[in-house]
Design a protein around this motif. Structure first.
Motif, mmCIF file in Angstrom:
data_model
loop_
_atom_site.group_PDB
_atom_site.id
_atom_site.type_symbol
_atom_site.label_atom_id
_atom_site.label_comp_id
_atom_site.label_asym_id
_atom_site.label_seq_id
_atom_site.Cartn_x
_atom_site.Cartn_y
_atom_site.Cartn_z
ATOM 1 N N GLY A 54 22.805 12.166 14.958
ATOM 2 C CA GLY A 54 22.761 10.726 15.211
ATOM 3 C C GLY A 54 24.029 10.027 14.759
ATOM 4 O O GLY A 54 24.936 10.628 14.175
ATOM 5 N N ASN A 55 24.061 8.728 15.037
ATOM 6 C CA ASN A 55 25.217 7.903 14.678
ATOM 7 C C ASN A 55 25.271 7.667 13.173
ATOM 8 O O ASN A 55 24.228 7.605 12.507
ATOM 9 C CB ASN A 55 25.154 6.567 15.397
ATOM 10 N N MET A 56 26.481 7.506 12.669
ATOM 11 C CA MET A 56 26.651 7.192 11.255
ATOM 12 C C MET A 56 26.499 5.697 10.997
ATOM 13 O O MET A 56 26.016 5.294 9.937
ATOM 14 C CB MET A 56 28.028 7.667 10.777
ATOM 15 N N ASN A 57 26.927 4.884 11.967
ATOM 16 C CA ASN A 57 26.973 3.432 11.735
ATOM 17 C C ASN A 57 25.859 2.720 12.474
ATOM 18 O O ASN A 57 26.088 1.815 13.276
ATOM 19 C CB ASN A 57 28.335 2.879 12.161
ATOM 20 N N ILE A 58 24.608 3.126 12.199
ATOM 21 C CA ILE A 58 23.490 2.450 12.841
ATOM 22 C C ILE A 58 23.297 1.072 12.217
ATOM 23 O O ILE A 58 23.655 0.836 11.049
ATOM 24 C CB ILE A 58 22.193 3.276 12.726
ATOM 25 N N ALA A 59 22.749 0.174 13.012
ATOM 26 C CA ALA A 59 22.603 -1.207 12.571
ATOM 27 C C ALA A 59 21.729 -1.294 11.330
ATOM 28 O O ALA A 59 20.644 -0.707 11.273
ATOM 29 C CB ALA A 59 21.996 -2.042 13.706
ATOM 30 N N GLY A 60 22.219 -2.006 10.342
ATOM 31 C CA GLY A 60 21.452 -2.254 9.134
ATOM 32 C C GLY A 60 21.575 -1.193 8.067
ATOM 33 O O GLY A 60 21.055 -1.370 6.956
ATOM 34 N N TYR A 61 22.272 -0.106 8.349
ATOM 35 C CA TYR A 61 22.363 0.980 7.364
ATOM 36 C C TYR A 61 23.451 0.660 6.342
ATOM 37 O O TYR A 61 24.560 0.239 6.696
ATOM 38 C CB TYR A 61 22.687 2.291 8.071
ATOM 39 N N THR A 62 23.138 0.890 5.090
ATOM 40 C CA THR A 62 24.112 0.740 4.006
ATOM 41 C C THR A 62 24.132 2.019 3.187
ATOM 42 O O THR A 62 23.202 2.827 3.242
ATOM 43 C CB THR A 62 23.746 -0.446 3.090
ATOM 44 N N ASP A 63 25.194 2.186 2.426
ATOM 45 C CA ASP A 63 25.338 3.396 1.627
ATOM 46 C C ASP A 63 24.489 3.369 0.363
ATOM 47 O O ASP A 63 24.306 4.409 -0.291
ATOM 48 C CB ASP A 63 26.813 3.600 1.248
ATOM 49 N N ALA A 64 23.969 2.235 0.030
ATOM 50 C CA ALA A 64 23.141 2.138 -1.175
ATOM 51 C C ALA A 64 21.745 2.692 -0.892
ATOM 52 O O ALA A 64 21.182 2.507 0.187
ATOM 53 C CB ALA A 64 23.039 0.679 -1.625
ATOM 54 N N VAL A 65 21.206 3.388 -1.889
ATOM 55 C CA VAL A 65 19.863 3.941 -1.754
ATOM 56 C C VAL A 65 18.847 2.819 -1.906
ATOM 57 O O VAL A 65 18.918 2.022 -2.842
ATOM 58 C CB VAL A 65 19.616 5.028 -2.821
ATOM 59 N N GLY A 66 17.904 2.749 -0.957
ATOM 60 C CA GLY A 66 16.896 1.702 -1.006
ATOM 61 C C GLY A 66 15.503 2.255 -0.766
ATOM 62 O O GLY A 66 15.325 3.428 -0.432
ATOM 63 N N THR A 67 14.526 1.412 -0.947
ATOM 64 C CA THR A 67 13.140 1.776 -0.666
ATOM 65 C C THR A 67 12.775 1.261 0.727
ATOM 66 O O THR A 67 13.452 0.380 1.266
ATOM 67 C CB THR A 67 12.201 1.169 -1.708
ATOM 68 N N PRO A 68 11.701 1.787 1.308
ATOM 69 C CA PRO A 68 11.311 1.294 2.632
ATOM 70 C C PRO A 68 11.116 -0.218 2.677
ATOM 71 O O PRO A 68 11.408 -0.852 3.700
ATOM 72 C CB PRO A 68 10.007 2.049 2.907
ATOM 73 N N ASP A 69 10.641 -0.811 1.586
ATOM 74 C CA ASP A 69 10.399 -2.253 1.589
ATOM 75 C C ASP A 69 11.683 -3.066 1.612
ATOM 76 O O ASP A 69 11.687 -4.226 2.035
ATOM 77 C CB ASP A 69 9.576 -2.645 0.351
ATOM 78 N N THR A 70 12.773 -2.472 1.119
ATOM 79 C CA THR A 70 14.039 -3.209 1.060
ATOM 80 C C THR A 70 14.974 -2.856 2.210
ATOM 81 O O THR A 70 16.097 -3.345 2.252
ATOM 82 C CB THR A 70 14.747 -2.907 -0.271
ATOM 83 N N MET A 71 14.540 -1.994 3.111
ATOM 84 C CA MET A 71 15.406 -1.572 4.214
ATOM 85 C C MET A 71 15.551 -2.679 5.253
ATOM 86 O O MET A 71 14.672 -3.531 5.422
ATOM 87 C CB MET A 71 14.820 -0.327 4.895
ATOM 88 N N HIS A 72 16.646 -2.622 5.950
ATOM 89 C CA HIS A 72 16.861 -3.480 7.120
ATOM 90 C C HIS A 72 15.784 -3.167 8.158
ATOM 91 O O HIS A 72 15.360 -2.011 8.286
ATOM 92 C CB HIS A 72 18.252 -3.215 7.689
ATOM 93 N N PRO A 73 15.296 -4.154 8.912
ATOM 94 C CA PRO A 73 14.201 -3.887 9.866
ATOM 95 C C PRO A 73 14.492 -2.751 10.837
ATOM 96 O O PRO A 73 13.587 -1.955 11.145
ATOM 97 C CB PRO A 73 14.048 -5.226 10.586
ATOM 98 N N GLU A 74 15.716 -2.647 11.338
ATOM 99 C CA GLU A 74 16.004 -1.575 12.295
ATOM 100 C C GLU A 74 16.031 -0.218 11.603
ATOM 101 O O GLU A 74 15.606 0.792 12.175
ATOM 102 C CB GLU A 74 17.332 -1.846 13.005
ATOM 103 N N VAL A 75 16.520 -0.167 10.367
ATOM 104 C CA VAL A 75 16.500 1.080 9.609
ATOM 105 C C VAL A 75 15.063 1.450 9.250
ATOM 106 O O VAL A 75 14.667 2.620 9.362
ATOM 107 C CB VAL A 75 17.367 0.945 8.334
ATOM 108 N N ARG A 76 14.280 0.457 8.871
ATOM 109 C CA ARG A 76 12.871 0.714 8.549
ATOM 110 C C ARG A 76 12.123 1.209 9.802
ATOM 111 O O ARG A 76 11.242 2.075 9.705
ATOM 112 C CB ARG A 76 12.222 -0.555 8.008
ATOM 113 N N SER A 77 12.485 0.691 10.964
ATOM 114 C CA SER A 77 11.848 1.144 12.190
ATOM 115 C C SER A 77 12.122 2.630 12.438
ATOM 116 O O SER A 77 11.201 3.388 12.785
ATOM 117 C CB SER A 77 12.347 0.324 13.377
#
Length: 828
Positions: A16-39
């Motif tokens: 897959g792509n490295m630069n998907i919308a909403g993705y950041t290098d910081a580790v997060g939980t599902p609740d704190t993810m960007h909506p597209e990353v959470r999807s």
């Protein structure tokens, strides 16, 4: 190191792509993810649920990426724009997720799989296929932002690697593997980080190789990338193109030539589908997709799609550009619509094929999961054998190889035991079928010769001055009719029992399982020894490709259990020269020498069984023939017939003594002959006449005299019986028929057991393994003295060719048994 888990896993690859919308290098939980990353994160969980679930009421909705209820419109296919896809039902099959751990989709899917395993307790593990060793990977441009190392990316990678290392049965060479390049493009990983070639940066070549290895290893590829990438004309022949769209296309059409060490001649043959998930790139990206579709789709390999889907508006534009007038003809539009309809049919067939393969894998994992095998005895099981001078191979390197091989050893032990049980069940069925055929034919033959009241079996009585046939009774009123009814009923019961027994046997799939388990056992045996010796060959890609369909799941299992074959080459190369010699001697003793002994015993047993059955069968047939000749003589000459019936005891003693005398003389003559010369003289029928061929069989004719006396003597020794029973003449005919039937059944048993074919095939394999064993002994001794790699290369080549011959022999066995299946009624 803990023991590896058993079972052939279902492998899901990720690209897959490295630069998907909403993705950041910081580790997060599902609740704190960007909506597209959470999807995307939720879709991975839904896909894992869909693969493991056996709940056929809820499937995976391709439009939403969630589990939805399946209605009556679902059909039996996963190809549909809205209808939920039926679950795969892999309840007992482990799931392995393969990722290169690059930032973006690769990292997110790996983390989602690990979270899923921790949350649900499912047998889901994550393995990595890295383009560079870990210490070099973090120095690559992948983990740089604005040409500077990204601490956040590297920290997230190290945290993910730590989580992978904490998984049960972690094996570094397998679970953190580094892609191995083909010798034609090989380069040192450290140098490839910044090296430039005429075609581009060398690091791109390694990214492409890692993606291709994931694509060819997995059974389902998750490709999450921008749909706009599909609009570009991706040149997959350029080995320096490494995007997710290129890897998805490679999964569909097959490996690049001479990029990986893995053979790719037929590596595309069993490629599974690609699950394409559209994702949007970051807004900061130079290219932003305008596509609004979020529905996922399954793409079949190109070999399953001989027609491309046709978009009529797009075709109109293309045709106008090249000067072909529009609108197209009515016939042309019909052809395009038929092509799309045919493509749908092909997709449905591909879905059925994929699911049938997974059903067989699930059945294998379910039935073999309780196979007991003491890990502490693995070393002894492999190396404590005749032919190995070093029985105690307790070095850490060798022990680590043995532990990783445990799933294959366990699977082969179960398959071998299952084959033996099914062979016993088949012999038991054949025995019952033969007995029932004998009972049925004997009952029918007895009915034919049983005495009757008159010509039609119905009594007659005169009425007045005219002869009028009496009104027949509804039920038989004498012993004769009830006896005849019982004989015919016995025939019908025997036939019904034959049908029921065979139906139950076929319905249980015993023949199919016997074929599959035998092929699986031999395939694992070859792969196991190739892995031990570091041959670097794969049973699933280097052999058995001509066996399509029915063996696809077996190649699936072997590939899943063995893992990347490059790992075994690297492990063997790290052994000391003394350890290599010990392992090679163990392979020679355990496999080559052991198989030579097995084929020798099997060939002797098959040859002895063939001779026994043929001699017995033809002797019984000849005995029946002699009885027919006796009946013929007694019918032609009343005087001789009277003597035959009155002097049966004296005639029986004379005939029996004649047969025994011939056998005794034959035994004395045989003792003075060479065994091989005797076999050649017995079976060479070239240049002899018919009567010589017929009569010069002293063994068969002597036994035929002995067997032929039995029905003759028994028929007359019983004495006189009431009129409702057969007389001596009829009893003699009945027993003669029984002898002929038994002779035919014995011949049929030999034919259905394939004794002749097995004896010939096993003898050839015995000679082949014997020759290989002698040569390997000499080569291993030479390698031990000189440590010359040329000797090692020749040893590996012999082991590779020997494995292919063993698999070809197994394929011949399979074809023979499939083309001549067991029948419910045997010839007699």
């Amino acid at each position: 190191m803990t023991a590896a888990k058993s079972g052939a896993p279902f492998i899901i690859g990720v690209t897959g792509n490295m630069n998907i919308a909403g993705y950041t290098d910081a580790v997060g939980t599902p609740d704190t993810m960007h909506p597209e990353v959470r999807s995307l994160y939720d879709r991975i969980w839904a896909i894992l649920d869909w693969a493991r679930s056996k709940d056929e009421e809820h499937g995976l909705d391709p439009a939403t990426g969630t589990r939805e209820r399946i209605d009556e419109k679902a059909g039996q296919t996963h190809h549909g724009p809205v209808v939920p896809w039926l679950p795969l039902g892999l309840e007992h099959t482990p799931i392995v997720v393969l990722s290169s751990l690059a930032p973006g989709v690769d990292t997110l899917v790996a983390e989602a799989a690990l979270d899923y395993a921790r949350s649900s307790g499912a047998d889901v593990t994550v393995r990595a296929v890295l383009p560079f060793p870990l210490e070099d990977y973090v120095k690559s441009s992948t983990f740089h932002v604005d040409k500077k190392p990204s601490g956040a990316r590297i920290d997230r990678l190290r945290r993910l690697v730590w989580s992978i290392e904490q998984q049960p049965s972690f094996v570094r060479d397998r679970d953190l593997a580094v892609v191995a390049l083909h010798p034609r493009v090989y380069g040192v990983p450290t140098d490839d980080l910044k090296a430039e070639s005429a075609d581009g940066p060398r690091r791109h070549l390694r990214y492409r190789a890692a993606g291709e290895l994931i694509a060819t290893t997995c059974h389902l590829l998750i490709a999450a990338y921008d749909p706009a990438d599909d609009e570009r004309d991706v040149d997959v022949h350029d080995l320096y193109v490494a995007g997710a769209a290129a890897i998805a296309k490679i999964k569909q059409q097959g490996l690049s030539f001479e990029l990986l060490r893995t053979s790719n001649s037929f590596a595309w043959a069993d490629n599974g589908p690609t699950l394409r998930i559209p994702t949007r790139r970051n807004e900061a990206s130079t290219r932003v997709t305008a596509s609004g579709s979020s529905s996922i789709d399954l793409l079949d390999p190109f070999d399953l799609c001989p027609w491309m889907e046709v978009d009529l508006p797009k075709w109109r534009k293309v045709l106008l550009e090249i000067g072909i007038p529009w609108p197209m003809s009515k016939q042309a539009r019909k052809s395009l619509k038929r092509a799309n309809a045919s493509l749908a049919d092909v997709r449905r067939a591909g879905d059925r094929t994929s699911r049938s393969v997974l059903e067989r894998v699930e059945a294998f994992n379910r039935e073999s999961r309780n196979t007991s095998l003491d890990p502490s005895r693995l070393n002894e099981k492999l190396f404590g054998v005749r032919g190995s001078n070093d029985r105690n191979l307790a070095s850490e390197a060798v022990s680590s190889i043995v532990v990783v091989l445990e799933p294959m050893i366990r699977a082969r032990a179960w398959a071998t035991g299952a084959v033996n049980k099914l062979a016993i069940r088949r012999r038991r069925l054949m025995t019952r079928l033969l007995l029932l055929v004998l009972i049925g034919t004997t009952a029918l033959g007895s009915y034919e010769h049983w005495p009757r009241s008159d010509a039609d079996g119905a009594p007659s009585a005169p009425v007045g001055r005219a002869s009028v046939v009496a009104e027949p009774a509804w039920w038989a009123d004498d012993a004769l009719h009830w006896t005849q009814f019982g004989l015919l009923a016995g025939t019908l019961v025997a036939l019904a029992a034959i049908g029921i027994l065979f139906f139950r046997y076929e319905r249980a799939g015993c023949e199919r399982d016997r074929y599959d388990w035998r092929v699986l056992s031999e395939g694992i045996r070859v792969q196991l020894n190739w892995c031990l010796a570091g041959v670097g060959a794969s049973v699933s890609t280097d052999t058995m490709q001509r066996q399509r369909g029915e063996l696809s799941w077996i190649r699936y299992v072997i590939k899943a259990l063995a893992g990347p074959v490059e790992m075994w080459e690297d492990r063997f190369s790290r052994l000391t020269p003394e350890e290599r010699v010990s392992v090679l001697r163990a392979v020679r003793g355990h496999w080559v020498d052991g198989q030579r002994d097995y084929f020798e015993r099997a060939a002797d047993a098959a040859r002895a069984a063939r001779h026994f059955c043929h001699n017995l069968g033809w002797s019984l047939l000849a005995a029946g023939l002699l009885n027919v000749i006796g009946k013929c003589i007694s019918a032609a000459s009343p005087h001789l017939g009277h003597s035959v019936h009155d002097d049966y005891a004296e005639i029986s003693v004379v005939v029996w003594g004649l047969g025994a005398s011939i056998l005794a003389v034959r035994a004395v003559v045989v003792a003075r002959r060479d065994r091989q010369a005797r076999d050649t003289a017995e079976h060479d029928s070239v240049g002899i006449g018919f009567f010589h061929w017929l009569l010069w069989r002293p063994v068969q004719w002597s036994w035929s005299l002995i067997f032929g006396v039995v029905p003759y003597w028994v028929a007359h020794a019983i004495g006189d019986l009431p009129d409702t029973y057969p007389n001596a003449h009829s009893r003699w005919l009945i027993l003669t028929s029984v002898v002929l039937v038994i002779g035919g059944l014995v011949i049929a048993w030999s034919e259905r057991s394939f004794y002749s074919e097995d004896a010939r095939r096993y003898r050839g394999m015995e000679q082949l393994f014997y020759s290989a064993d002698r040569r390997l002994e000499r080569l291993i001794d030479e390698y031990e003295k000189s440590a010359d790699d040329r000797y090692l290369a020749e040893i590996n080549d012999i082991l590779f060719q020997l494995g292919r011959e063993a698999l070809d022999e197994n394929a011949e066995w399979l074809i023979l048994h499939r083309t001549r299946p067991l029948e419910p009624f045997l010839a007699a």
